[in-house]
Design a protein around this motif. Structure first.
Motif, PDB file in Angstrom:
ATOM      1  N   GLY A   1     -79.115   2.558 -39.883  1.00 27.74           N
ATOM      2  CA  GLY A   1     -78.370   2.312 -38.662  1.00 27.74           C
ATOM      3  C   GLY A   1     -77.857   0.896 -38.644  1.00 27.74           C
ATOM      4  N   PRO A   2     -77.350   0.455 -37.499  1.00 25.29           N
ATOM      5  CA  PRO A   2     -76.732  -0.873 -37.417  1.00 25.29           C
ATOM      6  C   PRO A   2     -77.710  -2.031 -37.537  1.00 25.29           C
ATOM      7  N   GLN A   3     -79.009  -1.766 -37.574  1.00 28.22           N
ATOM      8  CA  GLN A   3     -79.990  -2.841 -37.701  1.00 28.22           C
ATOM      9  C   GLN A   3     -80.284  -3.224 -39.154  1.00 28.22           C
ATOM     10  N   TRP A   4     -79.580  -2.619 -40.111  1.00 32.61           N
ATOM     11  CA  TRP A   4     -79.926  -2.815 -41.511  1.00 32.61           C
ATOM     12  C   TRP A   4     -78.827  -3.577 -42.259  1.00 32.61           C
ATOM     13  N   LEU A   5     -79.255  -4.442 -43.196  1.00 35.00           N
ATOM     14  CA  LEU A   5     -78.358  -5.128 -44.115  1.00 35.00           C
ATOM     15  C   LEU A   5     -78.932  -5.040 -45.523  1.00 35.00           C
ATOM     16  N   ARG A   6     -78.045  -4.958 -46.512  1.00 36.31           N
ATOM     17  CA  ARG A   6     -78.468  -5.025 -47.909  1.00 36.31           C
ATOM     18  C   ARG A   6     -77.996  -6.354 -48.487  1.00 36.31           C
ATOM     19  N   LEU A   7     -78.911  -7.031 -49.197  1.00 41.02           N
ATOM     20  CA  LEU A   7     -78.631  -8.350 -49.750  1.00 41.02           C
ATOM     21  C   LEU A   7     -78.802  -8.323 -51.255  1.00 41.02           C
ATOM     22  N   ALA A   8     -77.775  -8.711 -51.990  1.00 43.93           N
ATOM     23  CA  ALA A   8     -77.872  -8.778 -53.443  1.00 43.93           C
ATOM     24  C   ALA A   8     -78.720  -9.980 -53.851  1.00 43.93           C
ATOM     25  N   VAL A   9     -79.453  -9.824 -54.938  1.00 47.47           N
ATOM     26  CA  VAL A   9     -80.265 -10.914 -55.487  1.00 47.47           C
ATOM     27  C   VAL A   9     -79.354 -11.847 -56.278  1.00 47.47           C
ATOM     28  N   ARG A  10     -79.444 -13.124 -55.970  1.00 48.19           N
ATOM     29  CA  ARG A  10     -78.671 -14.127 -56.695  1.00 48.19           C
ATOM     30  C   ARG A  10     -79.613 -15.216 -57.208  1.00 48.19           C
ATOM     31  N   ASP A  11     -79.051 -16.221 -57.881  1.00 51.61           N
ATOM     32  CA  ASP A  11     -79.875 -17.301 -58.419  1.00 51.61           C
ATOM     33  C   ASP A  11     -80.494 -18.110 -57.278  1.00 51.61           C
ATOM     34  N   ARG A  12     -81.486 -18.953 -57.624  1.00 50.95           N
ATOM     35  CA  ARG A  12     -82.243 -19.668 -56.605  1.00 50.95           C
ATOM     36  C   ARG A  12     -81.359 -20.590 -55.757  1.00 50.95           C
TER      37      ARG A  12
ATOM     38  N   VAL B   1     -81.394  -6.862 -75.737  1.00 58.35           N
ATOM     39  CA  VAL B   1     -82.255  -8.026 -75.514  1.00 58.35           C
ATOM     40  C   VAL B   1     -81.746  -8.841 -74.328  1.00 58.35           C
ATOM     41  N   GLU B   2     -80.438  -9.053 -74.256  1.00 53.14           N
ATOM     42  CA  GLU B   2     -79.867  -9.815 -73.147  1.00 53.14           C
ATOM     43  C   GLU B   2     -80.096  -9.111 -71.817  1.00 53.14           C
ATOM     44  N   ALA B   3     -79.953  -7.784 -71.806  1.00 52.36           N
ATOM     45  CA  ALA B   3     -80.183  -7.024 -70.575  1.00 52.36           C
ATOM     46  C   ALA B   3     -81.635  -7.142 -70.130  1.00 52.36           C
ATOM     47  N   ALA B   4     -82.565  -7.088 -71.083  1.00 49.27           N
ATOM     48  CA  ALA B   4     -83.982  -7.219 -70.745  1.00 49.27           C
ATOM     49  C   ALA B   4     -84.282  -8.603 -70.172  1.00 49.27           C
ATOM     50  N   GLU B   5     -83.669  -9.637 -70.746  1.00 56.14           N
ATOM     51  CA  GLU B   5     -83.863 -10.994 -70.232  1.00 56.14           C
ATOM     52  C   GLU B   5     -83.270 -11.123 -68.823  1.00 56.14           C
ATOM     53  N   ALA B   6     -82.133 -10.495 -68.611  1.00 59.61           N
ATOM     54  CA  ALA B   6     -81.527 -10.524 -67.277  1.00 59.61           C
ATOM     55  C   ALA B   6     -82.424  -9.835 -66.259  1.00 59.61           C
ATOM     56  N   ALA B   7     -83.052  -8.724 -66.652  1.00 62.92           N
ATOM     57  CA  ALA B   7     -83.959  -8.019 -65.745  1.00 62.92           C
ATOM     58  C   ALA B   7     -85.137  -8.914 -65.353  1.00 62.92           C
ATOM     59  N   ASP B   8     -85.657  -9.669 -66.313  1.00 63.32           N
ATOM     60  CA  ASP B   8     -86.763 -10.582 -66.005  1.00 63.32           C
ATOM     61  C   ASP B   8     -86.311 -11.681 -65.047  1.00 63.32           C
ATOM     62  N   ARG B   9     -85.111 -12.213 -65.256  1.00 62.82           N
ATOM     63  CA  ARG B   9     -84.612 -13.262 -64.359  1.00 62.82           C
ATOM     64  C   ARG B   9     -84.396 -12.728 -62.949  1.00 62.82           C
ATOM     65  N   ILE B  10     -83.864 -11.524 -62.858  1.00 61.60           N
ATOM     66  CA  ILE B  10     -83.628 -10.927 -61.543  1.00 61.60           C
ATOM     67  C   ILE B  10     -84.956 -10.709 -60.819  1.00 61.60           C
ATOM     68  N   THR B  11     -85.987 -10.343 -61.556  1.00 54.22           N
ATOM     69  CA  THR B  11     -87.305 -10.158 -60.943  1.00 54.22           C
ATOM     70  C   THR B  11     -87.802 -11.463 -60.318  1.00 54.22           C
ATOM     71  N   VAL B  12     -87.624 -12.565 -61.028  1.00 58.27           N
ATOM     72  CA  VAL B  12     -88.038 -13.870 -60.505  1.00 58.27           C
ATOM     73  C   VAL B  12     -87.167 -14.270 -59.320  1.00 58.27           C
ATOM     74  N   ASP B  13     -85.857 -14.091 -59.445  1.00 57.52           N
ATOM     75  CA  ASP B  13     -84.947 -14.464 -58.363  1.00 57.52           C
ATOM     76  C   ASP B  13     -85.178 -13.604 -57.120  1.00 57.52           C
ATOM     77  N   ARG B  14     -85.508 -12.337 -57.320  1.00 49.94           N
ATOM     78  CA  ARG B  14     -85.790 -11.462 -56.175  1.00 49.94           C
ATOM     79  C   ARG B  14     -87.044 -11.932 -55.442  1.00 49.94           C
ATOM     80  N   ALA B  15     -88.057 -12.323 -56.187  1.00 46.08           N
ATOM     81  CA  ALA B  15     -89.280 -12.822 -55.569  1.00 46.08           C
ATOM     82  C   ALA B  15     -88.991 -14.063 -54.727  1.00 46.08           C
ATOM     83  N   HIS B  16     -88.095 -14.914 -55.217  1.00 49.98           N
ATOM     84  CA  HIS B  16     -87.732 -16.119 -54.459  1.00 49.98           C
ATOM     85  C   HIS B  16     -87.027 -15.734 -53.156  1.00 49.98           C
TER      86      HIS B  16
END
Length: 526
Positions: free
Chosen positions: A492-503, A424-439
Motif C-alpha cells: 500500500g501507500p506506506q511502503w517504499l523500496r530502496l536500492a542498495v548503493r555504496d556507503r 568471479v566478478e559477479a560473486a565479488e559484487a554479491a559480497d560487496r552488496i551484502t556489506v553495503d546492504r548491512a550498512h
C-alpha cells in the motif's frame, strides 16, 4: 434477469466491514461470524475482507481477516462513494467520505449484495456480497483445442479481482486488476537528475571490459544473429544440456512467452512481487489469481496458501520488492505433475553462493527458471536474459518467439557474462552488496519511524513508514528517487523500496531521509 448460481464449495463471498477506532478483533470477527451464520453462509467461503483505505490498518479489521485466513482489501473513499448502496448513512459520509463503508466495500468488486449492513455493538458494521467467477477465454496452444475455463477461487489467502470477459481479449485492461502493474522504477528517475534508489540495476555498470565486448560485436551487424555460442555458454555455466536453455530479450520477454505459449487454466502469481508476470498473463487474456503474502509473516511463503487447482504458479526468489529469499526446499513443495512452476531468479546472482537457487535442477517437474543479465551487469538497455526449463517447454516457448529475438550485441554480452572472469566478478559484487546492504539496514534501524522487512537478501530493501508518499516527494526535492510500493499488489501507500548503493551514497541518503522525516508537519486530530 436470472441470478447465476455459484458452484458449491467455491470461495466467493466478500465481507465489507466498517469499524470505529479501537474495536477489538474478537468483536469484528464475532459480528462477521454471526452475520454469515444468520444468512446460512459459510465462513469458509469468504475470499476477502474489504474496507475503506482509512480503516485498512485498523487492528480489529486486520485481526478479524487474519482469523478468517484472508487478506484485507481497501478502497479509496471516493471510489466507494460512487457505489449505490441500500442503506446510506449521512454520518458515515461525513466521517469517512462514503455513505456506507460495509456495503460499498462489499459491492465494489462483487456482483450481488446478499446481506445488507448489520451493526454489532454499534462500533462495527458488516455486509456480505457474492462474487461470481468470471468466464474467461483460453487460447489454443500448438493447435490444441481447449474448452472455456471457469476460473474459481482457491484455498488460503487467495484473491482474484472480479473481471468482465473482454470484448477483445489480447487488449484486456490490466488496470482493472487494481494497482498499476505497468509502473516500474525507471519511471521514478526518467528525465530527472536524481540519485537513483528506485531502480535495482547495479551502479557503475556495465564494466569497461564488457562494453568492449559489446562494441566488438557491432562489426557483425550486417549478419543475422546466431545464438548458438551464447546458448551453449549459458548451458555450460549451469551444467545443463543446451536443449534446456532459451535466450530471450530480457526476462520481460520470457514472461510474455510463458503467458502466450504455455497452457494455463488457473494461473496464480505470488505477491508482492515483480508485476510483469501478472501483466503479461492478463494481456494474454488470462484471469489471474493472487496469493498475497503478509507483512506480519515477513512476506514468507506458505506453500499451502497456493490453491491446488493452480496449474501455473509464478514466484520470485529472491523476491522483488520484499527482498525475501525463499528456501529452495519450500519452493519444491509447489511443484507437481500438471503444474508449471515459474521461479524468477533475476536477482539470484546477488545472493552469495546463489544458495536456494533452482536453476541447475532437472528433477523438479514443470520447473521454469528465469534469469536476467540486466541487474548485475547494467544491461537494461540491451535486453538479455534466459529461460531454463524442460526441453519440451523450451520448444513451446521458442515457437512463440519471433525470428532472431535477441540481437548480436546482446548475444555477445550473454556469452561474455558466462565466462569464468565474469562469474568471479559477479560473486565479488554479491559480497560487496551484502556489506553495503548491512550498512543501509544499520542506518535505517536508527529511525523509529521506519520498519524494514527483515532478512533482506536482494540488492534492495522494503520499508514501511507512515506518510511514505509525502516523504518520497521530499526525498525527490533533496535529490533522491525511491520506488513507491503501492503499485505492487499486497502493498500500500506506506511502503517504499530502496536500492542498495555504496556507503557514501547511503550516508547521503540517510541524511536526506532524516531531513524529510523531520520536515513533515505534525498531523492534527480529526
Amino acid at each position: 434477469m436470472t441470478t447465476p448460481t455459484p458452484e458449491p464449495g467455491v470461495r466467493n463471498l466478500v465481507v465489507g466491514v466498517g469499524a470505529r477506532r479501537g474495536v477489538p478483533a474478537d468483536e469484528v470477527y464475532g459480528l462477521i461470524e454471526a452475520v454469515l451464520r444468520g444468512a446460512g453462509l459459510r465462513v469458509a467461503d469468504v475470499v476477502e475482507v474489504a474496507t475503506v483505505d482509512a480503516k485498512a490498518d485498523e487492528p480489529g479489521i486486520v485481526g478479524a481477516a487474519a482469523r478468517l485466513g484472508v487478506a484485507v482489501r481497501s478502497h479509496p473513499a471516493a471510489a466507494l462513494a460512487g457505489v449505490r448502496v441500500p442503506n446510506p448513512s449521512d454520518t458515515a459520509a461525513g466521517s469517512v467520505g462514503t455513505p456506507s463503508v460495509a456495503e460499498a466495500a462489499a459491492l465494489i468488486e462483487a456482483d450481488e449484495l446478499v446481506v445488507e449492513k448489520s451493526a454489532g455493538k454499534g462500533r462495527a458494521t458488516c455486509a456480505v456480497a457474492r462474487r461470481f467467477p468470471a468466464v474467461l477465454p483460453s487460447f489454443p496452444v500448438s493447435g490444441e483445442k481447449t474448452s472455456t475455463p471457469l476460473v474459481t477461487e482457491g484455498p488460503g489467502p487467495f484473491t482474484m479481482a472480479a473481471m468482465n470477459p473482454p470484448t477483445h481479449p489480447p487488449t484486456r485492461d490490466i488496470e482493472s486488476a487494481g494497482p498499476d502493474l505497468r509502473h516500474h522504477g525507471d519511471a521514478e528517475v526518467r528525465g530527472e537528475n536524481l540519485t537513483d534508489l528506485a531502480v535495482n540495476v547495479r551502479a557503475h555498470t556495465p564494466p569497461e571490459w564488457l562494453r568492449q565486448r559489446i562494441a566488438a560485436s557491432l562489426v557483425s551487424l550486417a549478419a543475422y544473429p546466431d545464438g548458438t555460442a551464447a546458448r551453449e555458454a549459458v548451458a555450460e555455466r549451469h551444467g545443463l544440456p543446451v536443449e534446456r536453455v532459451l535466450l530471450t530479450a530480457g526476462a520481460a520477454e520470457a514472461f510474455v512467452l510463458i503467458a502466450r505459449a504455455l497452457p494455463a487454466r488457473c494461473p496464480v502469481v505470488v505477491h508482492p512481487q515483480f508485476t510483469e508476470p501478472e501483466a503479461a498473463l492478463r494481456a494474454a487474456g488470462h484471469g489471474v489469481g493472487r496469493v498475497l503474502l503478509r507483512a506480519e509473516d515477513g512476506f514468507r511463503l506458505d506453500p499451502a496458501a497456493v490453491p491446488e487447482e493452480a496449474d501455473l504458479v509464478v514466484v520470485g526468489n529472491p523476491t522483488n520488492p520484499t527482498s525475501v529469499l525463499h528456501p529452495a526446499a519450500l519452493l519444491e513443495r509447489l511443484a507437481r505433475p500438471g503444474r508449471t512452476l515459474v521461479v524468477d531468479e533475476a536477482f539470484m546472482d546477488v545472493v552469495p553462493g546463489e544458495r536456494e537457487a533452482l536453476c541447475g535442477r532437472t528433477d523438479i517437474p514443470g520447473l521454469v527458471v528465469l534469469r536476467s543479465l540486466t541487474k548485475t551487469w547494467g544491461l537494461a538497455g540491451l535486453r538479455i536474459g534466459y529461460v531454463l526449463a524442460e526441453p519440451e517447454t523450451v520448444a513451446l516457448l521458442a515457437e512463440a518467439q519471433p525470428l532472431w529475438p535477441v540481437s548480436s550485441p546482446a548475444l555477445a554480452a550473454a556469452q561474455a557474462c558466462m565466462e569464468p572472469r565474469a562469474l568471479v566478478e559477479a560473486a565479488e559484487a554479491a559480497d560487496r552488496i551484502t556489506v553495503d546492504r548491512a550498512h543501509l539496514l544499520a542506518g535505517l534501524a536508527e529511525f523509529s519511524e521506519v520498519r524494514v522487512v527483515e532478512e533482506a537478501r536482494g540488492p534492495f530493501v522494503l520499508v514501511r513508514l507512515e506518510r511514505a508518499a509525502e516523504i518520497r516527494e521530499r526525498l525527490r526535492l533533496l535529490g533522491f528517487a525511491a520506488r513507491r510500493g503501492d503499485t505492487f499488489p499486497g502493498l500500500g501507500p506506506q511502503w517504499l523500496r530502496l536500492a542498495v548503493r555504496d556507503r557514501t551514497t547511503t550516508n547521503r541518503f540517510l541524511q536526506a531521509l532524516d531531513q524529510a522525516v523531520q520536515a513533515l508537519p505534525a498531523r492534527t486530530g480529526g
